[in-house]
Write a protein that holds these residues in place. Structure first.
Motif: not given
Length: 74
Positions: A6-27, A55-61
């Motif tokens: 699970a990724m953190a659901e914070t307003e500033n999205h600071s840790n939102d893609i904690e599993s994003g890098a492994p997901f990018m590699k997997c996909e 809610e809106s998903l985090p931005s590219y940045w």
């Protein structure tokens, strides 16, 4: 059952893609824009990654900032 931690659901999205890098590699994504587009177009997968899809998903940045910090820590 969640496929990804699970990724953190914070307003500033600071840790939102904690599993994003492994997901990018997997996909097989090589670009952050591919990940962002995939999650925006596949809200069920975004939900499984822990995002609040009502809610809106985090931005590219946000993804970019996290991946830079994540690779520095590893």
């Amino acid at each position: 059952m969640q496929w990804f931690p699970a990724m953190a659901e914070t307003e500033n999205h600071s840790n939102d893609i904690e599993s994003g890098a492994p997901f990018m590699k997997c996909e097989g994504f090589t670009q952050i824009t591919d990940l962002a587009d995939y999650l925006n177009n596949n809200r069920l997968i975004a939900h499984y990654c822990g995002f609040n899809i009502m809610e809106s998903l985090p931005s590219y940045w946000t993804y970019d900032r996290f991946l830079r910090q994540w690779t520095t820590v590893r």
